[in-house]
Design an enzyme around this catalytic site. Structure first.
Site, PDB file in Angstrom:
ATOM      1  N   GLY A  20      -6.493  -6.459   0.274  1.00  0.00           N
ATOM      2  CA  GLY A  20      -5.337  -5.600  -0.012  1.00  0.00           C
ATOM      3  C   GLY A  20      -4.424  -5.488   1.184  1.00  0.00           C
ATOM      4  O   GLY A  20      -4.563  -6.221   2.160  1.00  0.00           O
ATOM      5  N   ASN A  21      -3.467  -4.579   1.101  1.00  0.00           N
ATOM      6  CA  ASN A  21      -2.582  -4.330   2.241  1.00  0.00           C
ATOM      7  C   ASN A  21      -2.237  -2.849   2.308  1.00  0.00           C
ATOM      8  O   ASN A  21      -2.651  -2.074   1.453  1.00  0.00           O
ATOM      9  CB  ASN A  21      -1.333  -5.213   2.153  1.00  0.00           C
ATOM     10  CG  ASN A  21      -0.523  -4.933   0.915  1.00  0.00           C
ATOM     11  OD1 ASN A  21       0.024  -3.854   0.749  1.00  0.00           O
ATOM     12  ND2 ASN A  21      -0.464  -5.908   0.007  1.00  0.00           N
ATOM     13  N   ARG A  22      -1.476  -2.471   3.310  1.00  0.00           N
ATOM     14  CA  ARG A  22      -1.278  -1.044   3.591  1.00  0.00           C
ATOM     15  C   ARG A  22      -0.132  -0.402   2.817  1.00  0.00           C
ATOM     16  O   ARG A  22       0.201   0.753   3.056  1.00  0.00           O
ATOM     17  CB  ARG A  22      -0.987  -0.852   5.086  1.00  0.00           C
ATOM     18  CG  ARG A  22      -2.149  -1.164   5.977  1.00  0.00           C
ATOM     19  CD  ARG A  22      -1.800  -0.795   7.409  1.00  0.00           C
ATOM     20  NE  ARG A  22      -2.757  -1.336   8.340  1.00  0.00           N
ATOM     21  CZ  ARG A  22      -3.921  -0.766   8.604  1.00  0.00           C
ATOM     22  NH1 ARG A  22      -4.256   0.352   8.002  1.00  0.00           N
ATOM     23  NH2 ARG A  22      -4.743  -1.324   9.459  1.00  0.00           N
ATOM     24  N   SER A  23       0.511  -1.120   1.920  1.00  0.00           N
ATOM     25  CA  SER A  23       1.654  -0.527   1.219  1.00  0.00           C
ATOM     26  C   SER A  23       1.204   0.678   0.386  1.00  0.00           C
ATOM     27  O   SER A  23       0.236   0.596  -0.364  1.00  0.00           O
ATOM     28  CB  SER A  23       2.281  -1.583   0.312  1.00  0.00           C
ATOM     29  OG  SER A  23       3.217  -0.972  -0.531  1.00  0.00           O
TER      30      SER A  23
END
Ligand code: C5P
Length: 434
Positions: free
Chosen positions: A230-233
């Site tokens: 995933g990512n931090r958005s």
């Protein structure tokens, strides 16, 4: 300009102090008219000190001046923030039992009301009917923001940030009646007064009748049933874009990976992976006027998704020993959703396509130079370049962006500002293109 700041009795009255400052600093002559119950939250001394004027709540003070008539008649703008359920009810029925309701009856200038209350009170059919009545009479009712309320509860009912209300006031003062409006035809459904997504927040803003698609959040690319890449958005910028588009009259589809509360009036399609997001965005884009790709879409996904949780040890090898080496994850490219939309649109001008690009300056160029190169590469109409780095942007309520347009040298710099203000600036640019 002469601005009347009406303040009703809600906890959000404290935010009106900041709005008062912003209005005064912009050079406006602000008269504060609180209700008697507003003074339980912020006292008369605070309002007098900040506005530099005496403050009254009833029509019996300075009676020779007839202030209940004069204040309303002379105003260039009346803004009520917060507007409580009670104030909305009194205004909708034309009562004149204190100074603020008298001002509202005598004012012939634009009137902005920013309701703030608990979600149940906001969604109650009585409140929604009052909002519809006021909207039909031309009052600009600013939909409340969603989020944490006074207690542990959260949902729609928060007063929007003072900077956002200030921006709406400025727009009303410069183009009376032209700014995003209100809830004409608001309607509540169900015995408990739930508000249906598509019917509750129709408005008469500059995006009226426009279908917009906004993607939000970071995609999650599964490795196995438990783990993902995933990512931090956080999705906050996409949600602000969706909320502001609703306020400005658009029919909004929000394709999202985020668990944030869906902005009232938007229709949410919940997805997880880039492929799911692509399918949902493409379907909605087929009939859309605008697609804004605010989502952080993973460029790669695991080539294979394990059917069962990948174990720390991989079972006995040929020698009968457990293999506890770390597995290697092979990745494959995800489709570029935005590039796909550009290609499918071909030479047509619809839908208008807006991309976001998180950039950092480096030895090869500045944030802006990287942004321009990306705009050219992506082929979208608008690119919103945001500066990212340690502790900047992700999950925060503020953002700093540069809005670039294809075929134009001009750059619109916004921020640091709330993500709602940034959303407003993006829709201003899109509205121009439409
Ligand atoms: O190239 P970059 O990933 O920086 O571009 C960001 C823009 O492209 C964003 O608008 C994002 O939503 C979109 N994008 C996409 N599909 C991808 C990657 C990014 O639509 N696979």
């Amino acid at each position: 300009m002469k601005v009347v700041l009406g303040v009703a009795g809600g906890i959000a009255a404290y935010k009106a102090c900041s709005l008062l400052r912003l209005l005064s600093e912009a050079g406006h002559d602000v008269t504060v008219v609180p209700t008697a119950s507003a003074l339980h939250f912020v006292g008369e001394a605070t309002w007098s000190a900040l506005s530099g004027k005496p403050v009254h709540t009833d029509v019996w003070s300075d009676i020779t001046e007839v202030p209940h008539v004069r204040i309303g008649q002379e105003a260039d703008l009346v803004v009520v923030a917060p507007a409580t359920a009670d104030l909305l009810a009194r205004a909708a029925t034309g009562q004149a039992d204190d100074l603020l309701t008298n001002v509202l009856l005598t004012a012939r200038c634009p009137v902005v009301m920013a309701p703030a209350m608990h979600t149940e009170m906001w969604e109650h059919p009585a409140t929604q009917a009052n909002v519809a009545t006021l909207s039909e009479r031309g009052v600009h009712v600013v939909p409340p923001a969603s989020g944490r309320l006074t207690g542990q509860d959260s949902g729609p009912g928060r007063l929007p940030e003072p900077e956002d209300l200030f921006a709406i006031c400025q727009r009303e003062l410069s183009h009376p009646g032209a700014s995003p409006t209100s809830h004409a035809g608001a309607r509540a459904s169900g015995a408990a007064g739930g508000v249906s997504a598509d019917a509750s927040l129709k408005s008469r803003g500059d995006l009226e009748g426009r279908r917009v698609v906004v993607s939000a959040g970071g995609t999650r690319e599964p490795l196995d049933p438990v783990r993902y890449l995933g990512n931090r958005s956080s999705g906050k910028q996409g949600y602000a874009l969706a909320a502001v588009a609703v306020q400005r009259g658009a029919d909004v589809t929000l394709v999202t990976t985020s668990g944030l509360p869906v902005p009232p009036g938007a229709t949410a399609v919940h997805v997880e992976t880039a492929l799911e997001m692509q399918a949902a965005v493409r379907e909605a884009a087929a009939s859309a006027d605008v697609v804004v790709m605010a989502a952080a879409v993973a460029d790669f996904r695991p080539a294979q998704v394990a059917a069962h949780k990948i174990k720390k040890t991989h079972g006995p090898d040929a020698d009968g020993a457990a293999d506890d080496s770390a597995p290697t994850v092979a990745l494959v490219r995800n489709p570029d959703i935005l590039a796909g939309l550009v290609a499918e649109r071909g030479g047509a001008s619809a839908p208008v396509l807006v991309g976001f690009a998180a950039e950092t300056g480096d030895g090869t160029g500045s944030v802006l130079e990287h942004g321009r190169a990306k705009l050219a590469r992506k082929g979208c109409d608008v690119l919103v370049v945001n500066e990212v780095g340690a502790g900047v942007t992700f999950g925060k309520d503020e953002n700093t962006v540069h809005v670039l347009r294809r075929g134009s040298e001009q750059v619109l710099d916004v921020g640091p500002a709330t993500k709602t203000t940034v959303a407003g600036a993006v829709w201003d640019v899109v509205s121009d293109l439409l």
